[in-house]
Design a protein around this motif. Structure first.
Motif, short mmCIF file in Angstrom:
data_model
loop_
_atom_site.label_atom_id
_atom_site.label_comp_id
_atom_site.label_asym_id
_atom_site.label_seq_id
_atom_site.Cartn_x
_atom_site.Cartn_y
_atom_site.Cartn_z
N ILE A 180 0.86 -1.18 0.00
CA ILE A 180 0.00 0.00 0.00
C ILE A 180 0.90 1.24 0.00
CG2 ILE A 180 -1.80 1.21 1.31
CD1 ILE A 180 -2.10 -1.56 2.82
N LYS A 181 0.49 2.27 -0.73
CA LYS A 181 1.23 3.53 -0.69
C LYS A 181 1.12 4.12 0.72
CE LYS A 181 0.21 5.32 -5.27
NZ LYS A 181 -0.38 6.50 -5.96
N GLU A 182 2.26 4.50 1.27
CA GLU A 182 2.21 5.12 2.60
C GLU A 182 1.40 6.40 2.58
OE1 GLU A 182 4.99 5.90 6.43
OE2 GLU A 182 5.88 6.43 4.50
N SER A 183 1.42 7.11 1.47
CA SER A 183 0.65 8.36 1.38
C SER A 183 -0.84 8.10 1.55
CB SER A 183 0.94 9.08 0.06
OG SER A 183 0.59 8.27 -1.04
N GLU A 184 -1.34 6.95 1.09
CA GLU A 184 -2.75 6.61 1.28
C GLU A 184 -3.08 6.42 2.76
OE1 GLU A 184 -4.90 3.95 -1.63
OE2 GLU A 184 -2.81 3.44 -2.07
N ILE A 185 -2.14 5.82 3.47
CA ILE A 185 -2.34 5.60 4.90
C ILE A 185 -2.32 6.94 5.64
CG2 ILE A 185 -1.33 4.59 6.98
CD1 ILE A 185 -0.32 2.31 5.08
N LEU A 186 -1.32 7.76 5.36
CA LEU A 186 -1.20 9.04 6.05
C LEU A 186 -2.35 9.97 5.74
CD1 LEU A 186 2.63 9.61 5.76
CD2 LEU A 186 1.34 8.87 7.77
N PHE A 187 -2.89 9.89 4.53
CA PHE A 187 -4.03 10.72 4.16
C PHE A 187 -5.25 10.40 5.01
CE2 PHE A 187 -7.89 11.45 1.64
CZ PHE A 187 -7.76 12.80 1.39
N ASN A 188 -5.45 9.13 5.32
CA ASN A 188 -6.63 8.69 6.06
C ASN A 188 -6.42 8.62 7.57
OD1 ASN A 188 -8.69 8.01 3.95
ND2 ASN A 188 -6.95 6.86 3.18
N LEU A 189 -5.19 8.55 8.00
CA LEU A 189 -4.88 8.46 9.43
C LEU A 189 -5.03 9.84 10.07
CD1 LEU A 189 -3.74 6.33 11.47
CD2 LEU A 189 -1.49 7.30 10.99
N PRO A 190 -5.73 9.94 11.20
CA PRO A 190 -5.84 11.24 11.87
C PRO A 190 -4.45 11.83 12.17
CG PRO A 190 -7.31 9.65 12.90
CD PRO A 190 -6.44 8.89 11.94
N HIS A 191 -4.36 13.14 12.00
CA HIS A 191 -3.06 13.80 12.15
C HIS A 191 -2.42 13.54 13.51
CE1 HIS A 191 -0.16 17.10 12.58
NE2 HIS A 191 0.02 16.87 11.29
N ASP A 192 -3.22 13.45 14.55
CA ASP A 192 -2.65 13.23 15.88
C ASP A 192 -2.06 11.83 16.06
OD1 ASP A 192 -5.30 12.23 15.83
OD2 ASP A 192 -5.50 12.40 18.00
N LEU A 193 -2.26 10.93 15.08
CA LEU A 193 -1.67 9.59 15.15
C LEU A 193 -0.45 9.44 14.23
CD1 LEU A 193 -4.87 7.36 15.24
CD2 LEU A 193 -3.36 7.99 17.13
N HIS A 194 -0.07 10.49 13.53
CA HIS A 194 1.07 10.40 12.61
C HIS A 194 2.37 10.07 13.35
CE1 HIS A 194 -0.54 12.34 8.69
NE2 HIS A 194 -1.47 11.61 9.29
N ASN A 195 2.60 10.66 14.52
CA ASN A 195 3.81 10.34 15.28
C ASN A 195 3.80 8.89 15.74
OD1 ASN A 195 5.11 12.78 15.03
ND2 ASN A 195 4.31 13.60 16.95
N ASP A 196 2.63 8.39 16.15
CA ASP A 196 2.52 6.97 16.54
C ASP A 196 2.86 6.07 15.35
OD1 ASP A 196 1.73 7.60 19.14
OD2 ASP A 196 -0.41 7.48 18.65
N TRP A 197 2.36 6.45 14.18
CA TRP A 197 2.64 5.69 12.97
C TRP A 197 4.14 5.69 12.68
CZ3 TRP A 197 0.93 2.17 9.80
CH2 TRP A 197 1.51 2.02 8.55
N ASP A 198 4.76 6.87 12.73
CA ASP A 198 6.20 6.98 12.46
C ASP A 198 7.01 6.14 13.44
OD1 ASP A 198 5.83 8.68 10.30
OD2 ASP A 198 6.17 10.50 11.48
N ASN A 199 6.65 6.19 14.71
CA ASN A 199 7.35 5.39 15.72
C ASN A 199 7.14 3.90 15.48
OD1 ASN A 199 8.40 7.61 17.06
ND2 ASN A 199 6.63 7.78 18.41
N PHE A 200 5.93 3.51 15.12
CA PHE A 200 5.64 2.11 14.85
C PHE A 200 6.45 1.59 13.65
CE2 PHE A 200 3.19 -1.00 12.40
CZ PHE A 200 3.07 -2.01 13.33
N MET A 201 6.55 2.40 12.62
CA MET A 201 7.22 1.96 11.38
C MET A 201 8.75 2.05 11.45
SD MET A 201 5.00 0.72 9.40
CE MET A 201 6.04 0.53 7.95
N ARG A 202 9.28 2.73 12.44
CA ARG A 202 10.73 2.90 12.55
C ARG A 202 11.41 1.54 12.60
NH1 ARG A 202 11.13 6.72 16.40
NH2 ARG A 202 11.19 8.27 14.75
N GLY A 203 12.35 1.35 11.68
CA GLY A 203 13.13 0.11 11.63
C GLY A 203 12.50 -1.00 10.81
N LYS A 204 11.28 -0.80 10.33
CA LYS A 204 10.63 -1.84 9.52
C LYS A 204 11.09 -1.74 8.06
CE LYS A 204 6.49 -2.46 12.27
NZ LYS A 204 6.80 -3.77 12.80
N THR A 205 11.09 -2.85 7.39
CA THR A 205 11.41 -2.90 5.97
C THR A 205 10.17 -2.49 5.18
OG1 THR A 205 12.94 -4.72 6.37
CG2 THR A 205 12.20 -4.39 4.10
#
Length: 66
Positions: A18-43
């Protein structure tokens, strides 16, 4: 359930990355940091058009936190 959650759950049913931009577009802005932290280090795959992709299992794992 939240509308954004419904949309992201539908995206997670895809067979391909999935395009990450599609996820970020639909994810509430206040959860973007949680998303970034979750994805850190993932392939993450690079899609044919050069965009960053997200594997569906990573998106499912993130959504299971809510």
């Amino acid at each position: 359930m939240n509308n954004w959650m419904d949309i992201l759950e539908k995206l997670s049913l895809r067979d391909s990355a999935i395009k990450e931009s599609e996820i970020l577009f639909n994810l509430p802005h206040d959860l973007h940091n949680d998303w970034d932290n979750f994805m850190r280090g993932k392939t993450c795959p690079i899609l044919d058009n050069g965009d960053h992709g997200i594997y569906t299992w990573d998106l499912n794992q993130f959504l299971n936190r809510f």
